[in-house]
Design a protein around this motif. Sequence first.
Motif, mmCIF file in Angstrom:
data_model
loop_
_atom_site.group_PDB
_atom_site.id
_atom_site.type_symbol
_atom_site.label_atom_id
_atom_site.label_comp_id
_atom_site.label_asym_id
_atom_site.label_seq_id
_atom_site.Cartn_x
_atom_site.Cartn_y
_atom_site.Cartn_z
ATOM 1 N N UNK B 52 0.706 -1.208 0.069
ATOM 2 C CA UNK B 52 0.077 -0.108 -0.022
ATOM 3 C C UNK B 52 0.924 1.222 0.087
ATOM 4 N N UNK B 143 -8.362 6.437 -12.282
ATOM 5 C CA UNK B 143 -7.350 5.947 -12.066
ATOM 6 C C UNK B 143 -6.027 6.711 -12.258
ATOM 7 N N UNK B 222 -8.301 14.205 -1.700
ATOM 8 C CA UNK B 222 -9.067 13.841 -0.918
ATOM 9 C C UNK B 222 -10.396 13.959 -1.573
ATOM 10 N N UNK B 226 -9.279 8.852 -6.356
ATOM 11 C CA UNK B 226 -9.880 7.733 -6.232
ATOM 12 C C UNK B 226 -9.570 6.788 -5.018
ATOM 13 N N UNK B 227 -10.315 5.760 -4.708
ATOM 14 C CA UNK B 227 -10.230 5.020 -3.340
ATOM 15 C C UNK B 227 -9.079 4.228 -3.273
ATOM 16 N N UNK B 228 -8.366 3.813 -4.591
ATOM 17 C CA UNK B 228 -7.046 3.276 -4.290
ATOM 18 C C UNK B 228 -6.408 3.311 -5.400
ATOM 19 N N UNK B 230 -4.145 5.609 -3.023
ATOM 20 C CA UNK B 230 -4.434 7.112 -2.588
ATOM 21 C C UNK B 230 -3.039 7.968 -2.538
ATOM 22 N N UNK B 238 -5.514 8.696 7.027
ATOM 23 C CA UNK B 238 -6.689 7.627 6.958
ATOM 24 C C UNK B 238 -6.162 6.640 7.838
ATOM 25 N N UNK B 241 -6.527 7.553 11.496
ATOM 26 C CA UNK B 241 -7.778 7.581 11.968
ATOM 27 C C UNK B 241 -8.665 6.369 11.661
ATOM 28 N N UNK B 242 -8.027 5.291 11.304
ATOM 29 C CA UNK B 242 -8.732 4.001 11.048
ATOM 30 C C UNK B 242 -9.564 3.511 12.336
ATOM 31 N N UNK B 243 -10.246 2.494 12.195
ATOM 32 C CA UNK B 243 -10.845 1.872 13.266
ATOM 33 C C UNK B 243 -9.776 1.046 14.161
ATOM 34 N N UNK B 244 -8.723 0.559 13.324
ATOM 35 C CA UNK B 244 -7.695 -0.008 13.851
ATOM 36 C C UNK B 244 -6.750 0.588 14.635
ATOM 37 N N UNK B 247 -2.999 0.363 13.752
ATOM 38 C CA UNK B 247 -2.271 0.823 12.550
ATOM 39 C C UNK B 247 -1.696 2.356 12.747
ATOM 40 N N UNK B 248 -1.894 3.081 13.828
ATOM 41 C CA UNK B 248 -1.429 4.324 14.349
ATOM 42 C C UNK B 248 0.119 4.150 14.129
#
Lengths: 407, 279
Positions: B52, B143, B222, B226-228, B230, B238, B241-244, B247-248
């Motif tokens: 990624x 893309x 932003x 596109x979504x991927x 990024x 992101x 600030x993700x749920x996991x 990941x910080x």
Amino acid sequence: MYKFYIIYLIALTLIISGCSSSPKIDGAVEPVDMIWQEIEEAASGETVTMMMWMGDPLINRYMSDYVVQKVKEQYGITLEIVNGQGTQIVSTLMSELESGRSASQIDMMWINGETFYQLRQIDGLYGPFTQKLPNMEFVDLDNPFIGVDFQQPVDGYEAPWGNVQFTLIYDPDDVENPPQDFSEFQQWVNQNPGKFTIPTDFSGVTLLKSWMISMADDPGLFYGEFNEEIYSEYSGKLWENINSMKPDFWRGGETFPNSVAQLHQLFANGELAFTMSNNDSEVDNKVMQGIFQDDSRGYVPESGTIQNSHFLGIARLSDNKAGAMTTINFMISPDAQFQKMQPEVWGDGTVLSIDKLPDSWKQRFQDMPGRIRAPDRESITDRALMEPAPEYMIRLFEDFRTFVVNQ
Amino acid sequence: MAKKLIPLLFTVLCLLPLGLSIGYSFLYSIGGVGLLSEGLTLQHWGDLFRGEFLHSMLYSLWIALASAGGALGLALTALFTLRHHFQSNSFYRLLFLPLTIPPIVVAFVILQMYSGSGILSRLAVQSGLIDGSQQFPALVQDPYGIGILLAHLFIVFPFFLLVLLNLYQNNRLDEIERVASSLGADSTTIRFKLQLPILMRGLFPLLILYIIFFMGAYEIPLLLGQSSPQMISVLILEKLQRFNLGDIPVAYSMAVWYAAICIITISYLLMMHRSKEAI
């Protein structure tokens, strides 16, 4: 010259370390050890900062025109609302804890199961405090959709505020017979390419969760603690099916909207035939605001969708806990809940048990005007699925990116 | 005293906080600090090279090079072909206009114009060019980042042109052209062998800074990306600030590596530039 630098650096280091390590000397009694009258007295004159999602003008208006005014009038509390949700709340509280601050800039917040899970992980919440709130006696804690949050016991660390069920919203011009389960959805998407997509945010993941659970014969498989085997089996099937639908998604599945707000916009523009909402009455709100077309309809497919509650919590480092507790007690009062439930105000489902309410309130709640385009609350409760443990959501969120979006 | 005070102030007010935050990010990325840290580890760095991050870096580099290259190409073409028109004062002033518009507004305008349900698409449907909005080509959230490029060009092309016009005047390229042509040089030689190298030398540091600036762009990608994959800033934020929460530290690792790569690249390029100038 270098001497200057060194002296300056030392001075600065001292200043910085001086700022961060001032432990709080606190001999005061904690609000949970007071009686309610004392809490209300202590609350008077406090300024309470509440962090919440401010993405909906109706919700903002309910807060600023109603809650803020009422707590000022009745309890002398100045309630300040600031914008921020989920991970923003977590990261704010986390950096405060990491930097050793003695008082938080946030006193209370509007949270959901996954934020509750994260805040408990970092020990950022104050409690247990809900047992102190007089209005908790009306709250329907026996209802598992209210008393349990993402399979986690609430343990008095958050107070239920509202209860909603995930709904799909469609345009009847495009969709004659809305699909009732995942396989019907696959067929519909196949026959109507480009008219459906899934946002990569919380709402999209809630839809994925509902689909994943509906693929198992017994939804009970997903209740209780996170189970890696069950997750792998059903998420694997889910990605396989979604990837086979992907070429028929909006933009050929090459990109996905990153928020439900964007999805709403695409739906309102007629690019998409479906949008979705975590709030079962949102379609009425959006039509009332003129955002969606008049004939838009909300529905819950027969295979079911997630129903959950949203909650109010207090920051452990808050300096205004009495004010926060008094505010929360007001927000779960029959008065505030009734106001919030009216479709033209917000349309948020109540967490109160109508049976437990005094007769005068019982009548008022029962006589509330019905919904127009949103599905009837009672009819969709039979189709409600419980929120699985938060790890399911975290994993689905990551894996949706890895196995679908990035592919 | 003032001579000493200014570098000192710069160090204390700019470099020191920057150094401290990069240092903090570094510590966070190896588990040295952090509420959920379980001790020192290199695992988060290892996580970077699973794809990624690399994709995002390459994509950001593409956007940055294409934006800066495109703006440069357009500005040079405009300079050589339309230079005389820009000498009128009002036209010259108009070039400042795009610089006053906030990037987020530019992004929003591009979205309104070029999205599937945007103004152009609606015009195309109404005039019968296409049957429905689905047939409109993906120009935003696409893309290749066309929407992002358009926004960047809009913001920077006029600025590059302004700088080039000034360089042209200050280096008296008009006179050089006259002299060279009286000595028998043809116009291609004058453009490419004489004027272009002088202009490029003047523009080079600015170009590098803009490439770095575009790589770190946030609000435009932003809205229009596109979504991927990024852009790197969007990805880092992101991840933060993700749920996991796990990941910080990965987000901090990305920030450290990204900062290191940028600092090394800029220093190297500017050093090269200086040594060339010395020659």
